[in-house]
Design a protein around this motif. Structure first.
Motif, short mmCIF file in Angstrom:
data_model
loop_
_atom_site.label_atom_id
_atom_site.label_comp_id
_atom_site.label_asym_id
_atom_site.label_seq_id
_atom_site.Cartn_x
_atom_site.Cartn_y
_atom_site.Cartn_z
N ASN A 43 0.87 -1.17 0.00
CA ASN A 43 0.00 0.00 0.00
C ASN A 43 0.91 1.23 0.00
O ASN A 43 1.52 1.56 1.02
N ARG A 63 -6.42 -2.47 -11.30
CA ARG A 63 -7.63 -3.25 -11.49
C ARG A 63 -7.38 -4.70 -11.87
O ARG A 63 -8.31 -5.48 -12.04
N GLN A 80 -2.06 4.02 -4.08
CA GLN A 80 -2.19 2.84 -4.93
C GLN A 80 -1.64 1.60 -4.23
O GLN A 80 -0.88 1.69 -3.27
N THR A 81 -2.04 0.46 -4.74
CA THR A 81 -1.62 -0.83 -4.19
C THR A 81 -1.09 -1.70 -5.32
O THR A 81 -1.66 -1.74 -6.40
N ARG A 235 -15.19 1.37 -9.65
CA ARG A 235 -14.75 0.16 -8.94
C ARG A 235 -14.15 -0.85 -9.93
O ARG A 235 -13.15 -1.49 -9.65
N THR A 238 -10.63 0.64 -11.01
CA THR A 238 -9.57 0.83 -10.02
C THR A 238 -9.54 -0.24 -8.94
O THR A 238 -8.54 -0.34 -8.20
N GLY A 239 -10.62 -1.01 -8.78
CA GLY A 239 -10.70 -1.96 -7.68
C GLY A 239 -11.12 -1.31 -6.38
O GLY A 239 -11.14 -1.96 -5.33
N ASP A 240 -11.46 -0.02 -6.40
CA ASP A 240 -11.86 0.69 -5.19
C ASP A 240 -13.06 1.57 -5.51
O ASP A 240 -13.48 1.69 -6.67
N THR A 241 -13.63 2.20 -4.47
CA THR A 241 -14.83 3.00 -4.66
C THR A 241 -14.49 4.40 -5.18
O THR A 241 -13.36 4.88 -5.03
N ALA A 244 -13.42 6.53 -2.26
CA ALA A 244 -12.01 6.37 -1.89
C ALA A 244 -11.10 7.12 -2.85
O ALA A 244 -10.09 7.70 -2.44
N ASN A 248 -8.63 10.06 -1.51
CA ASN A 248 -7.18 10.05 -1.71
C ASN A 248 -6.72 11.35 -2.36
O ASN A 248 -5.69 11.91 -1.97
#
Length: 298
Positions: A43, A63, A80-81, A235, A238-241, A244, A248
Motif C-alpha cells: 500500500n 484493477r 495505490q496498491t 470500482r 480501479t478496484g476501489d470506490t 475512496a 485520496n
C-alpha cells in the motif's frame, strides 16, 4: 483480506527487503543485490518507479494482474496498491526500484507538475515495455541518483540535485509511455482521465467554497452518469470506490497545503471541510496520524 505492507515512507520497503537505507525521502533499490527478498503487496503512500529487467512473478496492479516482461517499467503513486502477498518464498528478480516521498517535491517546480505525469495513475493499466536502450537509460539515471545519495551529505543542494535527476527520469518515462500508449483510448482510461481532471478543476475553480468537499453525486452528474453506474465503473477500473478515489485526492492535496505552511483550520477550509475537527478525523483515518503529528515530522 490479503495482508499488505504499508509503505508510508520510502524506507519501509527498503527495510522489508533488506536494502541499503540512503535517505529519509529517497530510496534506490537494486534487486540484483538483495539476498533475502520476499514478495509483498504494498500500500503505497510514496511514489515509485519499478524497472523490471527480469521477473517471473504475476503481480497485482490497480484493477488487474500482469506478468512483467523483461525490460518493463511500472509507476505507482500515493494511494495505490501493487505487488504480491508474501507467501514466505525467497524471490529472485532483476531490476531496480526508485521510491520518493511527496514531501521531497513540495515547494518545487516539479511538485507543481507531478500530476501531469499521467503514467502514475491507474488508468495506465499495464506496465511499459521498454526497449533495451531505454532500460539502460533509466538504469544509468538510477545509478547516478544512488551515487549522489551515497557520497553527498543531506541538505538543500543534494535535494536539488536529486529532484533534477527525478525530473529527468520522469521526462524519459513520459517519452517512453507516449510511444506505447499514444493509441490507447479505452473507455476506462477516458473515464478516469476525466475524473482526475474534474477533481483538479473543482479546486482550481474554488467550487469547494460553495459546495464543500467533492461528492460522488457531483462528479457523476458532471460526467453525465448516474451515481450508481459511475460508482460501478470506477470500482471496475480501479478496484476501489469512487469515494475512496476522491478521498485520496483530497488527502494528498491536504499534505501539500500543510507542508506549505497552512494551519489545520486553513487547510480544512481550503479543502471544503465544514469543520477542522472533521478534517482532522479524516486525515488520521487516512494516514494514521493527526495533521499536528504530521506537521511535526516535516
Amino acid at each position: 483480506m490479503k495482508q499488505a505492507l504499508n509503505v508510508e515512507s520510502v524506507n519501509d520497503y527498503a527495510r522489508y527487503v533488506g536494502a541499503e537505507i540512503l535517505h529519509p525521502l529517497v530510496s534506490v533499490i537494486h534487486y540484483d543485490e538483495l539476498e533475502h527478498c520476499r514478495h509483498s503487496l504494498n500500500n503505497y503512500q510514496v511514489y515509485g518507479i519499478i524497472l523490471h529487467e527480469e521477473s517471473p512473478y504475476t503481480l497485482t496492479y490497480g484493477r488487474g494482474e500482469y506478468l512483467p516482461a523483461s525490460d518493463s517499467l511500472l509507476c505507482v503513486a500515493p494511494g495505490q496498491t501493487g505487488g504480491m502477498s508474501d507467501n514466505g518464498e525467497t524471490i529472485h528478480i532483476r531490476g531496480w526500484m526508485l521510491l520518493f516521498a511527496p514531501e521531497l517535491l513540495y515547494g518545487t517546480e516539479l511538485g507543481q507538475r507531478i500530476d501531469d505525469y499521467h503514467f502514475f495513475s491507474y488508468y495506465e493499466s499495464e506496465s511499459l515495455r521498454t526497449k533495451p536502450d531505454e532500460t539502460r537509460t533509466i538504469e544509468v539515471c538510477l545509478k547516478m541518483i544512488r551515487h549522489e545519495l551515497r557520497t553527498r551529505p543531506d541538505g538543500e543542494h543534494l535535494r536539488r540535485i536529486i529532484t533534477a535527476y527525478l525530473e529527468l527520469v520522469l521526462e524519459y518515462c513520459a517519452c517512453f509511455y507516449e510511444r506505447q500508449f499514444k493509441t490507447d483510448t479505452t473507455a476506462d482510461n477516458d473515464l478516469l482521465k476525466r475524473f482526475n481532471a474534474l477533481l483538479r478543476s473543482y479546486y482550481a475553480e474554488k467550487r469547494q467554497r460553495q459546495l464543500g468537499l467533492p461528492s460522488v453525486h457531483y462528479c457523476a452528474q458532471q460526467l453525465f452518469l448516474s451515481p450508481n453506474y459511475f460508482g460501478d465503473l470506477i470500482r471496475q477500473a480501479t478496484g476501489d470506490t469512487a469515494t475512496a478515489f476522491i478521498r485520496n485526492h483530497v488527502m494528498q492535496r491536504a499534505t501539500r497545503l500543510l507542508h506549505a505552511g497552512k494551519t489545520i483550520t486553513e487547510t480544512a477550509d481550503l479543502l471544503g471541510f465544514e469543520y477542522p475537527q472533521h478534517f482532522t478525523r479524516q486525515f488520521k483515518k487516512h494516514f494514521g496520524v493527526t495533521p499536528t503529528e504530521y506537521v511535526r515530522r516535516i
